[in-house]
Design a protein around this motif. Structure first.
Motif, short mmCIF file in Angstrom:
data_model
loop_
_atom_site.label_atom_id
_atom_site.label_comp_id
_atom_site.label_asym_id
_atom_site.label_seq_id
_atom_site.Cartn_x
_atom_site.Cartn_y
_atom_site.Cartn_z
N CYS A 156 36.42 -14.19 15.10
CA CYS A 156 35.07 -14.71 14.92
C CYS A 156 34.14 -13.53 14.79
O CYS A 156 34.34 -12.51 15.46
N GLU A 207 30.65 -18.61 16.47
CA GLU A 207 29.81 -17.73 15.66
C GLU A 207 28.38 -17.68 16.17
O GLU A 207 27.78 -16.62 16.29
N GLN A 217 26.15 -14.53 17.47
CA GLN A 217 24.87 -14.22 16.84
C GLN A 217 23.76 -14.18 17.89
O GLN A 217 22.87 -13.33 17.84
N SER A 219 33.57 -21.09 13.55
CA SER A 219 32.14 -21.39 13.49
C SER A 219 31.60 -21.89 14.82
O SER A 219 30.40 -21.80 15.06
N THR A 266 37.22 -16.91 10.85
CA THR A 266 36.00 -17.05 11.63
C THR A 266 35.92 -18.45 12.22
O THR A 266 36.08 -19.44 11.55
N THR A 290 29.83 -12.15 13.56
CA THR A 290 28.47 -12.49 13.18
C THR A 290 28.31 -12.45 11.66
O THR A 290 29.07 -11.78 10.95
N SER A 291 27.30 -13.16 11.19
CA SER A 291 27.12 -13.32 9.74
C SER A 291 26.73 -12.02 9.04
O SER A 291 26.91 -11.91 7.83
#
Length: 136
Positions: free
Chosen positions: A36, A9, A13, A6, A4, A38-39
């Motif tokens: 990459c 990210e 998102q 960041s 991933t 999304t959380s």
């Protein structure tokens, strides 16, 4: 190993947050490596979604070679399933952007938002082909 990025990210998102019905987004290499995500996606889910999206795009590529103009070009794919929709678009050289949304989502808005993100940061969504390791 989690690949991933960041730095991207938060952009993914933002795509999910600004797109009604969107649940998850992920950038993957053409061969299915997640780059990459999304959380909301666990690492295993991100790996699985990357593999699924790469497989769908590979099948669409085969269809385009056989039934398209012969160039083998696939711009995007959309798969509707019970409970959701999977969108996959080309996102630069060797990369794809995948998004999972609710089944009642506005597909036109989702496509528009995905293309907008790619136009903004397409150069950063490039996945160079992996080279094989040198032999000893």
């Amino acid at each position: 190993m989690d690949t991933t990025d960041s730095n991207l990210e938060w952009l993914l998102q933002g795509l999910v947050d600004d797109t009604p019905g969107a649940r998850h987004a992920l950038v993957l290499s053409r061969d299915g490596l997640k780059l990459c995500h999304t959380s909301g996606l666990a690492v295993d889910q991100a790996d699985q979604l990357a593999a699924i999206a790469a497989g769908v795009q590979a099948l669409a590529h085969g269809a385009s070679v056989e039934f398209g103009d012969g160039s083998g070009g696939v711009r995007n794919s959309m798969t509707e399933f019970h409970g959701g929709i999977l969108f996959i678009v080309d996102a630069g050289e060797g990369a794809h952007l995948a998004l999972v949304a609710a089944e009642d989502s506005d597909v036109g808005l989702i496509g528009h938002n995905m293309e907008g993100l790619i136009e903004q940061i397409g150069a950063f969504l490039t996945a160079a082909p992996r080279s094989s390791a040198p032999t000893a």
